[in-house]
Motif scaffolding. Structure first.
Motif, PDB file in Angstrom:
ATOM      1  N   GLU A  54       0.830  -1.214   0.000  1.00 13.59           N
ATOM      2  CA  GLU A  54       0.000   0.000   0.000  1.00 13.59           C
ATOM      3  C   GLU A  54       0.860   1.258   0.000  1.00 13.59           C
ATOM      4  OE1 GLU A  54      -0.571  -2.533   2.363  1.00 13.59           O
ATOM      5  OE2 GLU A  54      -2.067  -3.408   1.042  1.00 13.59           O
ATOM      6  N   GLU A  55       1.957   1.242   0.763  1.00 16.02           N
ATOM      7  CA  GLU A  55       2.854   2.402   0.788  1.00 16.02           C
ATOM      8  C   GLU A  55       3.490   2.632  -0.578  1.00 16.02           C
ATOM      9  OE1 GLU A  55       4.520   2.619   5.318  1.00 16.02           O
ATOM     10  OE2 GLU A  55       5.158   0.911   4.094  1.00 16.02           O
ATOM     11  N   LEU A  56       3.855   1.540  -1.237  1.00 13.12           N
ATOM     12  CA  LEU A  56       4.451   1.666  -2.569  1.00 13.12           C
ATOM     13  C   LEU A  56       3.435   2.171  -3.570  1.00 13.12           C
ATOM     14  CD1 LEU A  56       6.663  -1.530  -2.732  1.00 13.12           C
ATOM     15  CD2 LEU A  56       7.439   0.822  -2.501  1.00 13.12           C
ATOM     16  N   LYS A  57       2.198   1.662  -3.473  1.00 10.41           N
ATOM     17  CA  LYS A  57       1.145   2.117  -4.400  1.00 10.41           C
ATOM     18  C   LYS A  57       0.839   3.592  -4.177  1.00 10.41           C
ATOM     19  CE  LYS A  57      -1.389  -2.223  -4.836  1.00 10.41           C
ATOM     20  NZ  LYS A  57      -2.655  -2.894  -4.502  1.00 10.41           N
ATOM     21  N   SER A  58       0.717   4.011  -2.935  1.00 10.12           N
ATOM     22  CA  SER A  58       0.377   5.420  -2.665  1.00 10.12           C
ATOM     23  C   SER A  58       1.494   6.336  -3.148  1.00 10.12           C
ATOM     24  CB  SER A  58       0.139   5.635  -1.178  1.00 10.12           C
ATOM     25  OG  SER A  58       1.329   5.512  -0.441  1.00 10.12           O
ATOM     26  N   ARG A  59       2.710   5.887  -3.083  1.00 10.77           N
ATOM     27  CA  ARG A  59       3.827   6.711  -3.543  1.00 10.77           C
ATOM     28  C   ARG A  59       3.836   6.808  -5.061  1.00 10.77           C
ATOM     29  NH1 ARG A  59       7.572  10.184  -1.189  1.00 10.77           N
ATOM     30  NH2 ARG A  59       9.244  10.428  -2.683  1.00 10.77           N
TER      31      ARG A  59
END
Length: 62
Positions: A54-59
């Motif tokens: 999720e952190e990678l997607k949001s970035r």
């Protein structure tokens, strides 16, 4: 040291810790972006950086 000074010092320490943590997180995200740019597998990127999917997607949507 009086109570006001101790409170100001504690507040300052808390702010420094916040800035340090934000910088560390930004660095992890930047490293992950570079790894992805070089074609490194997402699972390996997540393992090395400790970031979640999720952190990678949001970035990547910024």
């Amino acid at each position: 040291m009086n109570l006001d000074q101790e409170m100001l010092q504690a507040d300052l320490i808390k702010k420094f810790q916040y800035v340090k943590n934000q910088a560390r997180n930004e660095t992890r995200l930047e490293v992950a972006e570079r790894m992805i740019d070089y074609g490194i597998d997402l699972q390996l990127v997540r393992t090395v950086t400790g970031l979640t999917a999720e952190e990678l997607k949001s970035r990547s949507t910024r």
